[in-house]
Design an enzyme around this catalytic site. Structure first.
Site, PDB file in Angstrom:
ATOM      1  N   ARG A 119       0.856  -1.193   0.000  1.00  0.00           N
ATOM      2  CA  ARG A 119       0.000   0.000   0.000  1.00  0.00           C
ATOM      3  C   ARG A 119       0.894   1.245   0.000  1.00  0.00           C
ATOM      4  O   ARG A 119       1.865   1.308   0.753  1.00  0.00           O
ATOM      5  CB  ARG A 119      -0.915  -0.007   1.229  1.00  0.00           C
ATOM      6  CG  ARG A 119      -1.910   1.150   1.270  1.00  0.00           C
ATOM      7  CD  ARG A 119      -2.759   1.084   2.530  1.00  0.00           C
ATOM      8  NE  ARG A 119      -3.582  -0.111   2.543  1.00  0.00           N
ATOM      9  CZ  ARG A 119      -4.009  -0.715   3.658  1.00  0.00           C
ATOM     10  NH1 ARG A 119      -3.667  -0.228   4.846  1.00  0.00           N
ATOM     11  NH2 ARG A 119      -4.759  -1.785   3.594  1.00  0.00           N
ATOM     12  N   CYS A 136     -13.193  -2.297   6.136  1.00  0.00           N
ATOM     13  CA  CYS A 136     -12.347  -1.488   5.254  1.00  0.00           C
ATOM     14  C   CYS A 136     -13.155  -0.601   4.319  1.00  0.00           C
ATOM     15  O   CYS A 136     -12.707   0.480   3.957  1.00  0.00           O
ATOM     16  CB  CYS A 136     -11.421  -2.400   4.434  1.00  0.00           C
ATOM     17  SG  CYS A 136     -10.182  -3.244   5.432  1.00  0.00           S
ATOM     18  N   ARG A 162      -1.926   6.432   9.833  1.00  0.00           N
ATOM     19  CA  ARG A 162      -1.889   5.963   8.448  1.00  0.00           C
ATOM     20  C   ARG A 162      -2.189   7.123   7.495  1.00  0.00           C
ATOM     21  O   ARG A 162      -2.168   8.291   7.888  1.00  0.00           O
ATOM     22  CB  ARG A 162      -2.876   4.818   8.272  1.00  0.00           C
ATOM     23  CG  ARG A 162      -2.545   3.629   9.182  1.00  0.00           C
ATOM     24  CD  ARG A 162      -3.339   2.401   8.811  1.00  0.00           C
ATOM     25  NE  ARG A 162      -3.010   1.247   9.634  1.00  0.00           N
ATOM     26  CZ  ARG A 162      -3.509   0.030   9.436  1.00  0.00           C
ATOM     27  NH1 ARG A 162      -4.362  -0.195   8.452  1.00  0.00           N
ATOM     28  NH2 ARG A 162      -3.166  -0.981  10.212  1.00  0.00           N
ATOM     29  N   CYS A 187      -7.045 -11.424   0.497  1.00  0.00           N
ATOM     30  CA  CYS A 187      -7.083 -10.987   1.898  1.00  0.00           C
ATOM     31  C   CYS A 187      -7.163 -12.185   2.833  1.00  0.00           C
ATOM     32  O   CYS A 187      -8.076 -13.007   2.724  1.00  0.00           O
ATOM     33  CB  CYS A 187      -8.263 -10.049   2.126  1.00  0.00           C
ATOM     34  SG  CYS A 187      -8.377  -9.490   3.841  1.00  0.00           S
ATOM     35  N   CYS A 204     -15.238  -9.295   5.607  1.00  0.00           N
ATOM     36  CA  CYS A 204     -15.079  -9.603   7.028  1.00  0.00           C
ATOM     37  C   CYS A 204     -15.572  -8.403   7.816  1.00  0.00           C
ATOM     38  O   CYS A 204     -15.871  -7.351   7.242  1.00  0.00           O
ATOM     39  CB  CYS A 204     -13.617  -9.927   7.350  1.00  0.00           C
ATOM     40  SG  CYS A 204     -12.562  -8.457   7.450  1.00  0.00           S
ATOM     41  N   LYS A 260      -4.019   0.935  14.976  1.00  0.00           N
ATOM     42  CA  LYS A 260      -3.933   1.910  13.885  1.00  0.00           C
ATOM     43  C   LYS A 260      -4.661   3.203  14.252  1.00  0.00           C
ATOM     44  O   LYS A 260      -5.552   3.232  15.108  1.00  0.00           O
ATOM     45  CB  LYS A 260      -4.519   1.314  12.613  1.00  0.00           C
ATOM     46  CG  LYS A 260      -5.965   0.843  12.746  1.00  0.00           C
ATOM     47  CD  LYS A 260      -6.373   0.074  11.501  1.00  0.00           C
ATOM     48  CE  LYS A 260      -7.747  -0.568  11.667  1.00  0.00           C
ATOM     49  NZ  LYS A 260      -8.108  -1.406  10.512  1.00  0.00           N
TER      50      LYS A 260
END
Length: 1429
Positions: free
Chosen positions: A933, A1337, A1002, A1294, A1333, A1067
């Site tokens: 990423r 995201c 991030r 993933c 999941c 995060k």
């Protein structure tokens, strides 16, 4: 004309077209640069019903095609059409060599035939899923016309089902049974069927050959080449009396009986006439096939056979040449005589080379046409004397030349280093040439670079040249990279210890040796018994660092080529042993040599193999006969194992094991028994703890259980279930005097975890085999089972049996197999107060009592589990052992701890889950690859960076890349050895990956569309400022990925002024929004900044929100999504400091014990919002100002062209789910690269996974619109539902995915948008999101309707989110599949269309209509879940 016809058909029939020629096609097209390698662009595992076409234009001497041959076999069983366009009268030697590697090959000589054969090849490749070679001779005649077919008829023809065509043989008729290979017959039948089906389309015949001349000839010319018209025109004349010509359209396959049927019974002489001047073998594959076929014809009627070479024949010379061919055939002329003018100008001939060496010499010259150097070439005898041809002398010459080249390298480097400091100096252009030569000195282009260097040096004044320049000029003949070969007979095999072979191997010099063995297999025992020949290959193999190959040109031509290419590429000594069994007779008949080769190879006397120390798997066995014998042996071994394993496993072991291995095992067992007996008095019973776990929870319980057993004096060990075979754990001593304990979690829909599935299968198989038997296979096994699951994961009553199903199944199967349960089944439930620990704490004391150690007091503290916090503190500021792991070529993965650390570097380890089971069944590790990423705050990218990103995806990833919900790029499918080059390439594009993931701040989001606000420039600058301010300061990133070294070595230590050595608990995400558009979902982030303008429209500051976050764990009510709370206002100059202070409070107060409760949202709810705010204000040094008024209207992108305040234009385009790739009808990736080549503004990524072509000047607008239309990027006429959707990546890459997302959401929308159109809601926006999941995201919990994966095909459904991200949605159904989704949404959408108020959004309506209650805060998210309707 032929080139245009073939290109058109290729474009209409292909799914993927790879070519260097311009082509108008809707298929995905890869345009090859000049001299580019095409094979990396071809898929090895293409999807069903697809077709790839590789279309290449070759030059007058098409030997370049040979470079494809060694790598072509893996593509033989893929739907591939390899079309080679050849100039008229070109040499077919190299193209025909490719035919040996593929199942089918066709040859066309006219434009009409080329079009028909291209259709036939496409049909054949697509239906048979096998590769087809199509050789097309381009006709020089302009009048060579083509009957063009419509695109529709071609598409219908290609897509039609395969059905037999009446009246045409498919190989299943009643003709006489053939003795040919059945596989060859099946291939020919497939060709016939495809030809018959093509005939129905083109309405004229497509014969396998064309016959011209007398009906009962005495001389037959079997021809392959073009043009043949001069000979065909001469047949009716006197010169052609009694002769006929058979021109092949099908090159292969040719079953012997079919080839024989093409030769009339009257023929007494056959001339195989091929356009192969530079043939590497004396006899071609066609000649040898005909030799074999004619053996079945009775001897008196068997024609004589000869070979000849077809050259350039002028039309006026046809009669003369034909008459000469017939006369020579009658007189029995020598082989391979050239008729006509040479195809390629002959090079000056060297002195006589023994006939038995000529085949391999010609092959070397073909493979290395401009680089070959035969050091002991007989041509050097005239100038150097007879010694020059001796191999020992040649070795000395080769070493001397290598030393001279090393001197040249040193001189060039000296000139690079010191030349500019000399009197005249080295010019910049010359400096570049010198540096390029040093870099490419081993490449074929080194000689051309050297010539340029010599020219540049000679142009400088000689007197002022640097001394190194004079040496360079003196050594200029060594600039070219030569392929050096020494050729010798097998005489060196008689005295290996003293011979030149020994000296070559010991020298380590980069010299290749070709050893020719000419002894026929039938006379192998006739040698001198006093002089025993040794195995030179085995001698060389024993060194380990020498390339060794054993080849036979008349057994496997492709293998010879591959060995020669590999030997040349290997940077050290290489020995190629070549079999050419002529014996004493250089003119031995073709059939004799062929038979001797076949006998030797099939018998294993001359095995075909390659040993390449440069490869991870150095040894390759190429002998098909030996491999077949080995396969048969292994099959027999497996068969015996299956027969005996169930009832008498000890007999099976004796049958399939080797005596030596059994003896070794027996000795090891005795040692083990003696050692165990010694410890027997010290330890209690043996305990084997076996676990099955996907997420690691069951593994941790098993490991802890084994540790506690050892603390109680038991001899305990623990293993994954599938790590032990049935024989190992069922027959182990534990079965008799120990205990086996099982711990298993639950995966998917009540399935066993990945590393326990084979054990479950074995137990089921043994159970079925032992059904009805008196003796139970596991009657001596004593066991206990603890299962872990979630009773609410499948909430419906009919799904209740999925709860802890693996544990229950395992317990039941063991009992049925006769095992003794020592304690009742234990079940851990995630819904209990302490999760599975509640059930485990009740089960474990019962277990210890059953094992007789219940009263043992354990005083020693258990070691704490290794957590991410330990990994971070021990990592030396994010270094760990990443650098060492990258150098480890034994696995495609990194160590687990390094896998956690690479996240801080922007890299996630993943594997291809689509093929995980297949690879496991094959005994292979998962197909590991990595996701990278990029850190790109604000999502702004320059055109040159876009082109670099696209190139990185092609060179290092899977050819696609993802625009993410964090406004950045993600690459998938990057294998370990490409990680470092990929990161370096990203940094060369002035981007990086540091802190794109991990427990740090991030990427910072920023509203994307500059046309919506004058504040965009300031907010974008702030996003970059925050990202730089909060970036980790460790130098590990630059050391590991960019090869930077610390200036003072280890004297200067890293430090993290903001993060400290532990970094953050989890995060941390920041976003900046500009009202009225909330396109970044600002409340979903840990910190949100909402830009506030003053009364003049200038930036006054930011309202600040804290505590947003999406991640959830299924059925764990301690986890929940949360939207941020607005707590005040800050001035622009301290916005980045506010973010820092919030992060510091989270650093010091976040939960480091439980990562599932470590995010800022949980810290705030635990501390209280007011307390947390005061801590932030304390660090700021003042109170926050009150929040100022603002309003949001939506959180979607604004499609189409919008003009900014500065007059520039911006176009927002739809990229479904952010996947940038080329697919049929949507060449987006190619189009965006072409746009980037001319675009002068920027690209801007949106947080909804779409793309903005930004800052387009008015004058450039027409060109941009034209390019967007050309590549279909201007199409935004989708439904409002599709435009408002987004999905995460999920399967196959993933590792956290439980269900499909990116690949499935478009399919679901196809069905749901029909409901919208029926209800008149085509253009109404409904925010729908999907994730594989619960980690969130794609921000599903802020959507109006969302689906969160729980298992393949099963999702949690949520309703009621706010349209502009102001309200969370809520769980409406805990488990739904597609039929249930459609059944719920169809009436709901219809009601919404009929009942909504003006301007009322779908999420708001679902609450008003009573489907779901509104969410007031994250902690109350579960209240009222399940809906009211």
């Amino acid at each position: 004309m032929a080139a245009q016809a073939v290109t058109r058909i290729a474009g209409l029939t292909s799914t993927l077209l790879v070519t260097a020629l311009p082509a108008a096609t809707d298929a995905q097209i890869v345009l090859l640069p000049a001299a580019a390698d095409p094979l990396p662009h071809l898929p090895l595992a293409p999807a069903p019903a697809t077709l790839t076409t590789l279309l290449l234009l070759l030059g007058p001497s098409p030997s370049s095609a040979l470079s494809l041959l060694p790598r072509l076999p893996p593509y033989a069983h893929t739907p591939l059409v390899l079309t080679l366009l050849l100039p008229p009268a070109s040499d077919l030697a190299a193209p025909l060599a490719l035919a040996t590697a593929l199942p089918f090959a066709l040859h066309s000589t006219t434009a009409q035939e080329a079009q028909d054969h291209q259709l036939l090849a496409a049909r054949l490749a697509r239906t048979e899923r096998k590769a087809v070679l199509h050789l097309v001779h381009l006709s020089p005649l302009e009048e060579d016309s083509v009957q063009e077919l419509s695109a529709h008829s071609i598409a219908t023809f290609i897509a039609a089902d395969v059905r037999p065509v009446n009246g045409h043989s498919t190989g299943n008729g009643t003709r006489k049974e053939s003795t040919d290979d059945p596989a060859l017959q099946a291939l020919f039948a497939a060709y016939q069927l495809a030809a018959a089906q093509t005939l129905n389309l083109v309405h004229h015949a497509l014969p396998a050959y064309y016959y011209h001349g007398a009906p009962a000839p005495h001389t037959l010319l079997l021809a392959l080449g073009a043009p043949l018209s001069p000979l065909v025109d001469a047949l009716p004349t006197a010169a052609g009396e009694g002769a006929a010509l058979l021109s092949l359209a099908l090159v292969r396959p040719w079953p012997a009986n079919r080839l024989l049927a093409a030769v009339p019974e009257s023929v007494r002489r056959v001339v195989v006439l091929e356009q192969t001047q530079k043939r590497a073998k004396r006899w071609s594959a066609l000649y040898l096939e005909l030799v074999a076929a004619l053996q079945s014809r009775p001897h008196p009627h068997r024609p004589t056979l000869s070979s000849a070479t077809l050259g350039r024949i002028a039309p006026e010379d046809g009669q003369k040449v034909l008459a000469q061919i017939v006369r020579d055939a009658e007189a029995g002329a020598g082989p391979n005589k050239l008729y006509g003018e040479p195809l390629v100008a002959e090079a000056p001939r060297a002195p006589h080379v023994p006939q038995h060496e000529h085949t391999y010499l010609q092959l070397l010259d073909t493979v290395f046409p401009d680089r070959l150097e035969v050091v002991n070439d007989p041509a050097t005898i005239a100038s150097q004397g007879a010694e020059a041809a001796r191999p020992e002398y040649a070795l000395g010459v080769a070493q001397a030349r290598l030393e001279l080249r090393e001197r040249l390298v040193r001189a060039v480097k000296t000139l690079l280093r010191e030349g500019k400091e000399h009197t005249t100096g080295v010019t910049d252009d010359l400096h570049i040439l010198l540096a390029q030569w040093v870099k490419e000195q081993a490449s074929p282009g080194a000689g051309a670079l050297g010539a340029q260097i010599v020219g540049a040096l000679q142009a400088l004044p000689s007197a002022s040249l640097h001394p190194a320049a004079h040496e360079v000029l003196a050594l200029q003949e060594h600039f070219a990279s030569k392929s050096r070969w020494i050729i010798n007979s097998d005489t060196w095999s008689y005295d290996l210890g003293r011979s030149g072979l020994h000296h070559l191997l010991a020298s380590g010099a980069n010299v290749n040796l070709l050893l020719l063995d000419t002894a026929p297999y039938s006379s192998r025992a006739a040698g001198d018994p006093e002089r025993r020949k040794k195995d030179a290959g085995l001698y060389a193999l024993n060194r380990g660092d020498v390339y060794v190959a054993s080849v036979a040109v008349y057994s496997s031509y492709a293998q010879v080529l591959q060995a020669l290419v590999e030997a040349d590429a290997y940077p050290g000594p290489a020995v190629v042993l070549a079999y050419l069994p002529y014996g004493e007779d250089e003119a031995a008949p073709a059939l004799d040599v062929l038979k001797e080769t076949k006998r030797a190879v099939d018998a294993g006397y001359w095995p075909l193999y390659r040993w390449d120390p440069a490869k991870r798997e150095p040894f390759a066995l190429d002998s098909e006969a030996v491999k077949a014998d080995l396969r048969e042996f292994l099959d027999r071994q497996n068969h015996l194992s299956l027969l005996e394993a169930a009832e008498q496993p000890q007999i099976a072991a004796a049958l399939v094991g080797s005596l030596g291995q059994d003896l070794l095992r027996a000795r090891q067992q005795r040692v083990k028994e003696a050692y165990d007996a010694l410890l027997g008095g010290l330890e209690g019973p043996r305990v084997l703890v076996m676990y099955a776990s996907d997420g690691g929870a069951a593994e941790k319980v098993a490991k802890r259980l084994a540790g506690r057993a050892r603390a109680r004096g038991l001899a305990a060990s623990f293993r994954a279930m599938d790590e032990l075979s049935w024989a190992e754990w069922a027959a182990d001593d534990v079965r008799k005097d120990g205990f086996t304990l099982f711990v298993t979690s639950t995966a998917g829909q009540g399935e066993p975890p990945q590393n326990g599935r084979n054990t479950f299968k074995q137990l089921s198989a043994v159970l079925s085999q032992s059904a009805g038997g008196e003796k139970k296979p596991l009657d001596e096994l004593r066991y206990a089972v603890f299962g872990m699951g979630d009773s609410h994961y499948w909430p419906r009553a009919e799904d209740a049996h999925y709860y802890n199903k693996p544990g229950k199944d395992l317990d039941g199967r063991l009992e049925a197999l006769g095992a003794t349960r020592v304690v009742d089944l234990g079940l851990g439930d995630d819904q209990d107060a302490d999760g599975p620990e509640t059930g485990y704490r009740a089960w474990e004391p019962l277990l210890w009592r059953a094992l007789g150690v219940g009263d043992v007091e354990v005083l020693e503290a258990e070691p704490e589990p290794i957590t991410n916090e330990y990994i971070k503190i021990a990592s030396n500021y994010l270094r760990g052992s990443i650098a060492e792991g990258l150098r480890d070529t034994t696995t495609g993965a990194l160590a687990p701890s390094d896998g956690q650390l690479t996240k801080f570097h922007g890299i996630y380890e993943q594997d291809d889950r689509d093929i995980r089971d297949e690879r496991k069944d094959a005994g292979l590790e998962p197909a590991y690859a990595f996701m990278i990423r990029v850190r790109m705050p604000g999502g702004v990218c320059r055109p040159e960076q876009w082109r670099a990103i696209s190139q990185i995806a092609d060179e290092h990833g899977n050819g696609t890349f993802k625009l993410t919900t964090r406004q950045t790029f993600q690459f998938h499918g990057v294998i370990k050895r490409h990680l470092k080059p990929a990161v370096q390439a990203i940094n060369r594009a002035l981007l990086d990956t540091i802190a794109a993931c991990g427990d740090v701040n991030r990427g910072v989001l920023c509203s994307a569309l500059p046309a919506l606000s004058t504040l965009h420039a300031e907010t974008y600058a702030l996003s970059k400022k925050i990202s730089e301010h909060l970036m980790p300061r460790t130098s590990a990133y630059h050391e590991i990925w960019l090869d930077k070294k610390q200036v003072a070595g280890n004297a200067v230590k890293d430090m993290e002024p903001l993060y400290g050595p532990y970094y953050l608990p989890r995060k941390f995400k920041i976003a900046i929004a500009i009202p009225p558009n909330n396109d970044v979902d600002v409340f979903c982030n840990d910190v949100g900044l909402i830009a506030i303008a003053d009364e003049k429209g200038h930036l006054a500051g930011y309202n600040v929100s804290i505590g947003g976050g999406m991640g959830v764990t299924h059925s764990n009510k301690k986890t929940y999504p949360r939207l941020g709370d607005v707590i005040g206002f800050v001035k622009p100059e301290e916005a980045h400091l506010f973010c820092e202070k919030v992060m510091l409070v989270q650093r010091d107060n976040g939960n480091r014990q439980d990562r599932k409760n470590a995010r800022l949202k949980y810290t705030i709810d635990r501390m209280g919002l007011d307390v947390f705010k005061k801590e932030v204000e304390k660090l700021l040094g003042h109170d926050l100002e009150p929040a100022r008024p603002y309003s949001f209207e939506n959180n979607l992108d604004q499609w189409g062209w919008k003009q900014s305040m500065d007059g520039k234009w911006n176009f927002t385009m739809f990229v479904e789910n952010g996947r940038v790739q080329d697919e049929p009808g949507k060449p987006y990736k190619t189009g965006l690269v072409d746009i980037a080549k001319v675009h002068k503004g920027t690209f801007r990524l949106t947080a909804n996974q779409h793309l903005i072509l930004a800052e387009v000047d008015e004058k450039d607008l027409p060109e941009m619109k034209k390019l967007l239309a050309k590549y279909k990027l201007d199409n935004i006429q989708y439904t409002g539902l599709r435009l408002s959707s987004s999905a995460c990546v999920a399967f196959p890459t993933c590792g956290l995915a439980m269900a499909e997302s990116e690949r499935y959401l478009p399919v679901l929308i196809d069905k749901v948008e029909k409901f919208c159109e029926e209800a008149g809601l085509r253009n109404d926006e409904i925010v729908m999101r999907m994730t594989g999941c619960p980690n969130g995201c794609a921000r599903p919990y802020a959507a109006e309707v969302a689906f969160v994966g729980k298992a393949p095909g099963s999702y949690m459904m949520l309703l009621g989110g706010g349209f502009y991200g102001q309200r969370l949605n809520k769980i409406y159904r805990e488990t739904v599949s597609e039929p249930e989704i459609l059944a719920i949404l169809k009436p709901m959408i219809k009601r919404y269309a009929l009942e909504r108020n003006p301007g009322e959004r779908f999420g708001d309506w679902t609450i008003r209509a009573g489907y779901i209650s509104p969410v007031t805060s994250g902690k109350e998210w579960y209240e009222g879940m399940g809906g009211n309707m």
